[in-house]
Design a protein around this motif. Structure first.
Motif, mmCIF file in Angstrom:
data_model
loop_
_atom_site.group_PDB
_atom_site.id
_atom_site.type_symbol
_atom_site.label_atom_id
_atom_site.label_comp_id
_atom_site.label_asym_id
_atom_site.label_seq_id
_atom_site.Cartn_x
_atom_site.Cartn_y
_atom_site.Cartn_z
ATOM 1 N N THR A 66 -58.713 -45.423 48.233
ATOM 2 C CA THR A 66 -57.974 -44.698 47.203
ATOM 3 C C THR A 66 -57.406 -43.454 47.891
ATOM 4 O OG1 THR A 66 -58.124 -43.602 45.042
ATOM 5 C CG2 THR A 66 -60.092 -43.517 46.403
ATOM 6 N N GLU A 124 -56.896 -39.873 46.579
ATOM 7 C CA GLU A 124 -56.974 -38.507 46.051
ATOM 8 C C GLU A 124 -56.931 -37.460 47.165
ATOM 9 O OE1 GLU A 124 -58.637 -41.024 44.786
ATOM 10 O OE2 GLU A 124 -58.392 -40.910 42.610
ATOM 11 N N ARG A 157 -61.589 -52.042 49.842
ATOM 12 C CA ARG A 157 -62.931 -51.670 49.395
ATOM 13 C C ARG A 157 -63.848 -52.817 49.779
ATOM 14 N NH1 ARG A 157 -61.592 -49.036 43.393
ATOM 15 N NH2 ARG A 157 -60.196 -47.444 44.239
ATOM 16 N N GLU A 188 -66.180 -54.558 48.877
ATOM 17 C CA GLU A 188 -66.957 -54.975 47.710
ATOM 18 C C GLU A 188 -68.126 -55.862 48.149
ATOM 19 O OE1 GLU A 188 -66.139 -54.404 44.411
ATOM 20 O OE2 GLU A 188 -64.114 -53.559 44.581
ATOM 21 N N MET A 190 -58.619 -61.104 41.819
ATOM 22 C CA MET A 190 -59.138 -60.251 40.748
ATOM 23 C C MET A 190 -60.087 -59.190 41.295
ATOM 24 S SD MET A 190 -58.251 -61.123 37.684
ATOM 25 C CE MET A 190 -58.329 -62.408 36.491
ATOM 26 N N GLY A 225 -60.789 -58.414 44.919
ATOM 27 C CA GLY A 225 -60.617 -58.647 46.341
ATOM 28 C C GLY A 225 -61.238 -57.499 47.124
ATOM 29 N N GLU A 263 -59.937 -55.347 33.657
ATOM 30 C CA GLU A 263 -59.425 -53.986 33.803
ATOM 31 C C GLU A 263 -58.223 -53.992 34.747
ATOM 32 O OE1 GLU A 263 -62.125 -50.776 35.289
ATOM 33 O OE2 GLU A 263 -60.282 -50.218 36.333
ATOM 34 N N HIS A 269 -56.471 -47.879 35.142
ATOM 35 C CA HIS A 269 -57.498 -46.867 34.890
ATOM 36 C C HIS A 269 -56.853 -45.507 35.095
ATOM 37 C CE1 HIS A 269 -61.880 -45.428 35.858
ATOM 38 N NE2 HIS A 269 -61.363 -44.878 34.781
#
Ligand code: 5CA
Length: 429
Positions: A109, A111, A140, A142, A150, A152, A272, A275
């Motif tokens: 991400t 930020e 990421r 995961e 969906m 990944g 989702e 967000h």
């Protein structure tokens, strides 16, 4: 595009590794291929859909006043130390060293990077507000990548970041994004339910997850039936929405709204797809993103971030639009609008009319996939249903003799026999 030339490796059988419809269909329709767990190549057909979704997201971001830039996939560890997230992020972050032994990472991400860009380049309140975004691949690691695109490990995300002078401004930026999100999903044919997410203290009401309803969704969602009525309107009254009950798995409304009576309680499963999050000065404080305010005082900027799972949306749309024969693309994101089926390739009369239809449609900027392959009609019909283009235009020797073509709507299954001219008129209208 001529199907005979297209790199479209379709599969007849359901791949054993795919547990949900969208994963199965994306593999079978030759849209993606896995290269490692949770990491995919996008083949031509899949990439066209991804690009269309990306374009809708981009247009709605631009319309909302956000500005596009492009940050890299690889980031230096330093800025993540400044924000105190380097250790906190844990094993989901893919870390490595470059040849000079500098610690690097593949961004999960952005930020930190956007805050750094902002603080190094913006010094005055006059330059606020700003909302900046990019559409970029994230990584990421995961624990359990699954369901194809969906969840990944490498995935395409749109992430926007807003910078404001005060809370009121930040709230406005948030509301602008909120509305843009509803429009974005609606253009793709999706109803996305905005659910207040649990943000801990900082976010208050200002964090929402957008869920597309689907049986295979990873989250349980519970909400007031009045949501559906509000969502149908397009322009949403955020205050009214926030008073309604909405909760994910734990059934606890973070905003404390009462559970509605049973007849008004909707229960479903959701994917989702977006967000959005107001986080105030969380990063700007730690990373010193400060501007000079109107009276010369230093002001730590107020921030928010807004994500959309662009590659996940491809799967989410398929979950919402498929039947047992294949995908049924909404026109706005379909890889092509029309599938032109020549039932007797090699027959000079059929070829001539189909070639002509193909040329005419292409000239009128209608996106056509022309099945000009040698092969049985049954195979052509099955493949066309599988890849799910909104319209099928079918021509065979019998129709040709009578001067008619068949136009089939993939969603409704309705078939119409029409003259070539009126079929063309419909498709170009
Ligand atoms: N920077 C913030 C923006 S709010 C952020 O990263 N938010 S996020 O973690 O919620 O991700 C934004 C969106 O990316 C999610 O709503 C989801 O749609 C998508 N996404 C997250 N993880 C994955 C994944 N592993 N695979 C596919 N899509 C994902």
């Amino acid at each position: 595009m001529r199907l005979s030339a297209l790199f479209l490796p379709t599969l007849k059988e359901n791949p054993a590794e795919a547990q949900i419809a969208s994963h199965r269909l994306m593999l079978r329709a030759g849209m993606i291929r896995q290269s490692a767990a949770g990491i995919y190549s996008w083949l031509p057909l899949g990439l066209r859909v991804l690009r269309k979704i990306e374009r809708i997201v981009r247009e709605e971001q631009d319309a909302a006043g956000a500005q596009e830039l492009l940050m890299p996939t690889i980031q230096a560890a330093d800025i993540w130390r400044e924000s105190e997230r380097y250790d906190a992020y844990g094993k989901e972050m893919l870390r490595f060293k470059d040849r000079h032994d500098r610690e690097m990472l593949y961004g999960p991400t952005n930020e930190e990077l956007i805050t750094q860009l902002f603080r190094d380049n913006v010094k005055s309140y006059r330059d606020l507000p700003k909302t900046l975004y990019h559409i970029q691949w994230k990584f990421r690691d995961e624990v359990r990548p699954r369901f194809g695109v969906m969840r990944g490990r490498e995935f395409l995300m749109k992430d926007s970041y807003s910078f404001d002078l005060d809370f009121e401004g930040a709230k406005r930026s948030y509301e602008t994004m909120f509305t843009a999100y509803l429009k974005t999903f609606k253009r793709m044919g999706l109803t996305a339910i905005p659910m207040r997410a649990d943000s801990g203290a900082i976010g208050g009401n200002l964090t929402h997850e957008f869920h597309v309803l689907a049986e295979t969704g990873e989250s349980g969602v519970f909400y007031d039936a009045a949501y559906d009525e509000l969502a149908a309107k397009g322009e949403i009254d955020l205050e009214a929405l926030n008073r309604l009950y909405a909760a994910t798995d734990e059934k606890h409304d973070p905003n404390g709204a009462d559970v509605p009576p049973p007849e008004r309680l909707r229960q479903a499963r959701g994917i989702e797809v977006g967000h959005i999050f107001y986080f105030g000065t969380k990063y700007s404080k730690l990373m010193n993103a400060v501007v000079t305010g109107p009276t010369g005082e230093p002001v730590t900027v107020e921030m928010g971030s807004y994500g959309i799972g662009v590659s996940r949306l491809v799967g989410a749309i398929i979950e919402a639009y498929h039947d047992d024969r294949g995908i049924m693309w909404p026109e706005a994101v379909a890889p092509y609008k029309v599938g032109l089926i020549n039932l007797k390739s090699g027959d000079s009369a059929c070829d001539a009319v189909c070639d002509d239809l193909y040329r005419t449609l292409s000239e009128q900027n209608v996106e056509v996939l022309y099945d000009d392959r040698d092969g049985r009609a049954g195979v052509k019909f099955a493949d066309m249903d599988l890849i799910g283009l909104p319209w099928q235009l079918v021509l065979g020797p019998k129709g040709l003799a009578a001067g008619i073509v068949e136009l089939k709507n993939r969603h409704t299954g309705e078939k119409h026999e029409l003259s070539v001219e009126s079929a063309l008129a419909r498709l170009t209208a």
